[in-house]
Design an enzyme around this catalytic site. Structure first.
Site, PDB file in Angstrom:
ATOM      1  N   ASP A  47       1.011  -1.293   0.141  1.00  0.00           N
ATOM      2  CA  ASP A  47       0.040  -0.287   0.006  1.00  0.00           C
ATOM      3  C   ASP A  47       0.785   1.201   0.021  1.00  0.00           C
ATOM      4  O   ASP A  47       0.491   2.433  -0.283  1.00  0.00           O
ATOM      5  CB  ASP A  47      -0.909   0.070   1.109  1.00  0.00           C
ATOM      6  CG  ASP A  47      -0.040  -0.078   2.609  1.00  0.00           C
ATOM      7  OD1 ASP A  47       1.077  -0.113   2.786  1.00  0.00           O
ATOM      8  OD2 ASP A  47      -0.904  -0.030   3.493  1.00  0.00           O
ATOM      9  N   GLU A  48       2.137   1.170   0.131  1.00  0.00           N
ATOM     10  CA  GLU A  48       2.906   2.180   0.276  1.00  0.00           C
ATOM     11  C   GLU A  48       3.295   2.959  -0.916  1.00  0.00           C
ATOM     12  O   GLU A  48       3.712   4.123  -0.743  1.00  0.00           O
ATOM     13  CB  GLU A  48       4.419   2.131   0.847  1.00  0.00           C
ATOM     14  CG  GLU A  48       4.219   1.403   2.511  1.00  0.00           C
ATOM     15  CD  GLU A  48       5.571   1.589   3.247  1.00  0.00           C
ATOM     16  OE1 GLU A  48       6.202   2.179   2.804  1.00  0.00           O
ATOM     17  OE2 GLU A  48       5.468   0.845   4.263  1.00  0.00           O
TER      18      GLU A  48
HETATM   19  O1  DAU Z   1       2.394  -0.991   4.526  1.00  0.00           O
HETATM   20  C1  DAU Z   1       3.229  -2.004   3.957  1.00  0.00           C
HETATM   21  C2  DAU Z   1       4.627  -2.003   4.334  1.00  0.00           C
HETATM   22  O2  DAU Z   1       4.623  -2.035   5.702  1.00  0.00           O
HETATM   23  C3  DAU Z   1       5.548  -2.809   3.626  1.00  0.00           C
HETATM   24  O3  DAU Z   1       5.398  -2.719   2.327  1.00  0.00           O
HETATM   25  C4  DAU Z   1       6.766  -2.787   4.258  1.00  0.00           C
HETATM   26  O4  DAU Z   1       7.710  -3.865   3.485  1.00  0.00           O
HETATM   27  C5  DAU Z   1       6.918  -3.088   5.727  1.00  0.00           C
HETATM   28  O5  DAU Z   1       8.192  -3.037   6.227  1.00  0.00           O
HETATM   29  C6  DAU Z   1       6.093  -2.143   6.402  1.00  0.00           C
HETATM   30  O6  DAU Z   1       6.591  -0.798   6.260  1.00  0.00           O
HETATM   31  P1  DAU Z   1       6.280  -0.088   7.648  1.00  0.00           P
HETATM   32  O7  DAU Z   1       7.615   1.324   7.401  1.00  0.00           O
HETATM   33  O8  DAU Z   1       4.891   0.603   7.913  1.00  0.00           O
HETATM   34  O9  DAU Z   1       6.599  -0.874   8.872  1.00  0.00           O
HETATM   35  P2  DAU Z   1       7.661  -0.826  10.043  1.00  0.00           P
HETATM   36  O10 DAU Z   1       7.268  -2.073  10.858  1.00  0.00           O
HETATM   37  O11 DAU Z   1       9.167  -0.307   9.919  1.00  0.00           O
HETATM   38  O12 DAU Z   1       7.326   0.371  10.955  1.00  0.00           O
HETATM   39  C7  DAU Z   1       5.594   0.634  11.314  1.00  0.00           C
HETATM   40  C8  DAU Z   1       5.437   1.878  11.990  1.00  0.00           C
HETATM   41  O13 DAU Z   1       6.158   1.915  13.164  1.00  0.00           O
HETATM   42  C9  DAU Z   1       6.014   2.988  10.870  1.00  0.00           C
HETATM   43  O14 DAU Z   1       4.989   4.147  11.265  1.00  0.00           O
HETATM   44  C10 DAU Z   1       7.331   3.227  11.615  1.00  0.00           C
HETATM   45  C11 DAU Z   1       7.005   3.124  13.200  1.00  0.00           C
HETATM   46  N1  DAU Z   1       8.348   2.601  13.881  1.00  0.00           N
HETATM   47  C12 DAU Z   1       9.216   1.481  13.295  1.00  0.00           C
HETATM   48  C13 DAU Z   1      10.201   1.070  13.953  1.00  0.00           C
HETATM   49  C14 DAU Z   1      11.102   0.014  13.406  1.00  0.00           C
HETATM   50  C15 DAU Z   1       8.536   2.869  15.135  1.00  0.00           C
HETATM   51  O15 DAU Z   1       7.691   3.792  15.525  1.00  0.00           O
HETATM   52  N2  DAU Z   1       9.685   2.477  15.687  1.00  0.00           N
HETATM   53  C16 DAU Z   1      10.542   1.475  15.088  1.00  0.00           C
HETATM   54  O16 DAU Z   1      11.608   1.212  15.816  1.00  0.00           O
END
Ligand code: DAU
Ligand code: NAD
Length: 361
Positions: free
Chosen positions: A133-134
């Site tokens: 969705d990104e």
């Molecule tokens: O939306 C689908 C996407 O979801 C996929 O296409 C990506 O491959 C997948 O990694 C994921 O991306 P996000 O960036 O949304 O996922 P992430 O788990 O890295 O982060 C989720 C949310 O949490 C995002 O708003 C950033 C925040 N976050 C992330 C990390 C790693 C934090 O606040 N602290 C953190 O340490």
């Protein structure tokens, strides 16, 4: 048989495990085994004669061409990608190489193979591209959720590279008639999720008594889907999807990051109270994992909100998620508690270098 790329990663391995449990049709797995690929995810298939694994790059056109002509799959499901937004900010090059150039070479090999198939096999063949969705960019609080016709507005090197791959897939259908399907899914969570991503990072850090890093104000919204539901959606699109169509996949489950952090902490408080895990550090029973929450510098260009409108896949193909967030997150936390061996193997090696680079000491 089917060919699954990126099958040793989080979603690919869940997909292959479920496929082998549900179908007799053999699976050929292709994965480069980058830092995110883990053969341990597929360990339960070691003795399964219907599953075989090849280590290799989707960008290696010669290898892919050989695999296609030797195994003659009736479908290719492409999960292979660099997938972590923060890594794409530190170093976009691998994202360009795999997500754009790699997908291009894969498409070229598939096009050549498909072009030579006899008519019946040619019309039955499918190339299913797994996307995100990104690619649609960021939504304001009160904007409607992303539909399949929402304009592309990717904001990170990761999402831009996925958007480019989606466009290539679309073009191969439009120009060459390649029978493609594309899914754009929201944030997944569940077993085998690499602990650089928010939910597994929270669980792993909490159990180790480490800070739970929340970027910015923690009010960014994601739309969470249990990984097994994503896998069932992909099976459904593969079976019934209309050629050349895009299907958005999501769980109607928007949550702010800080709410996710609270939910995970509260579940851990219930299932593995802190006093039992870290008695030397905390000897008073009431201390919650919530006390580890630490607000840190925001992600550059951080998308504020994603939300998926999943009505098309429900209306046309009859797909709906089976899990609610409450049931899925409980299963997920329990899986991490039950699979500490998997976690410690993942945490060794270059994972530590990544954590230092991203979060400092
Ligand atoms: O939306 C689908 C996407 O979801 C996929 O296409 C990506 O491959 C997948 O990694 C994921 O991306 P996000 O960036 O949304 O996922 P992430 O788990 O890295 O982060 C989720 C949310 O949490 C995002 O708003 C950033 C925040 N976050 C992330 C990390 C790693 C934090 O606040 N602290 C953190 O340490
Ligand atoms: P992941 O990072 O856990 O796994 C990716 C896998 O691809 C790894 O096993 C890696 O070794 C392999 N790989 C990387 N480069 C490769 C190459 N050049 N050739 C062959 N294999 C290669 O990712 P994931 O979370 O399982 O995501 C899988 C797919 O789903 C990706 O395309 C991602 O964009 C998409 N997606 C992910 C989410 C999510 O929330 N995780 C949501 C929507 C869509």
């Amino acid at each position: 048989m089917i060919l699954v790329t990126g099958s040793a990663g989080f979603i690919g391995s869940n997909f292959v495990l479920d496929w082998c449990a549900l179908h007799d049709e053999p699976v050929l797995s292709l994965d480069k085994l980058t830092y995110a690929g883990n053969l341990e995810n597929l360990a339960s298939l070691q003795a399964n004669l219907r599953h075989s694994f090849v280590q290799g790059d989707i960008g290696d056109a010669e290898l892919v061409a050989r695999l296609l002509s030797e195994h003659r799959p009736r479908a290719v499901i492409n999960f292979a990608a660099e997938s972590h937004v923060d890594r794409s900010i530190h170093g976009p090059e691998d994202f360009i190489q795999t997500n754009i150039v790699g997908t291009f070479h894969l498409l070229e090999a598939v096009r050549a193979y498909w072009g030579e198939l006899p008519d019946a096999e040619k019309s039955a063949f499918r190339f299913l591209h797994v996307s995100t969705d990104e690619v649609y960019g960021s939504l304001a609080k009160d904007e409607p959720a992303f539909t399949e016709t929402h304009r592309y507005e990717p904001n990170s090197p990761y999402s831009a590279s996925k958007a480019a791959s989606d466009h290539l897939v679309r073009a191969y259908h439009h120009t060459y008639g390649l029978p493609v399907l594309t899914t754009n899914c929201s944030n997944n969570y569940g077993p085998y999720h690499f602990p650089e991503k928010l939910i597994p990072l929270l669980i792993v850090n909490a159990l180790a008594g480490k800070a739970l890093p929340v970027y910015g104000d923690g009010q960014q919204i994601r739309d969470w889907l249990y990984v097994k539901d994503h896998c069932s959606a992909i099976r459904c699109v593969l079976e019934k999807g209309r050629l050349g169509e895009v299907y958005n996949v999501g769980g109607w489950n928007e949550k702010a990051n800080l709410d996710i952090v609270h939910i995970v902490c509260d579940l851990l408080d219930e299932l593995r109270p802190r006093a039992a895990v870290q008695p030397a550090i905390f000897n008073f029973q009431s201390s919650s994992y919530r006390s580890l929450i630490t607000f840190v510098t925001d992600r550059p260009g951080h998308d504020r909100r994603y939300a998926i409108d999943a009505r098309k896949i429900e209306r046309e193909l009859g797909w709906k998620p089976a899990e609610t967030f409450e049931t899925g997150i409980r299963k997920t936390v329990q899986w991490y508690l039950d699979n500490q061996g998997w976690v410690s193997n993942v945490l060794s090696g270059n994972y530590r270098q990544w954590v230092e680079k991203q979060y400092g000491e």
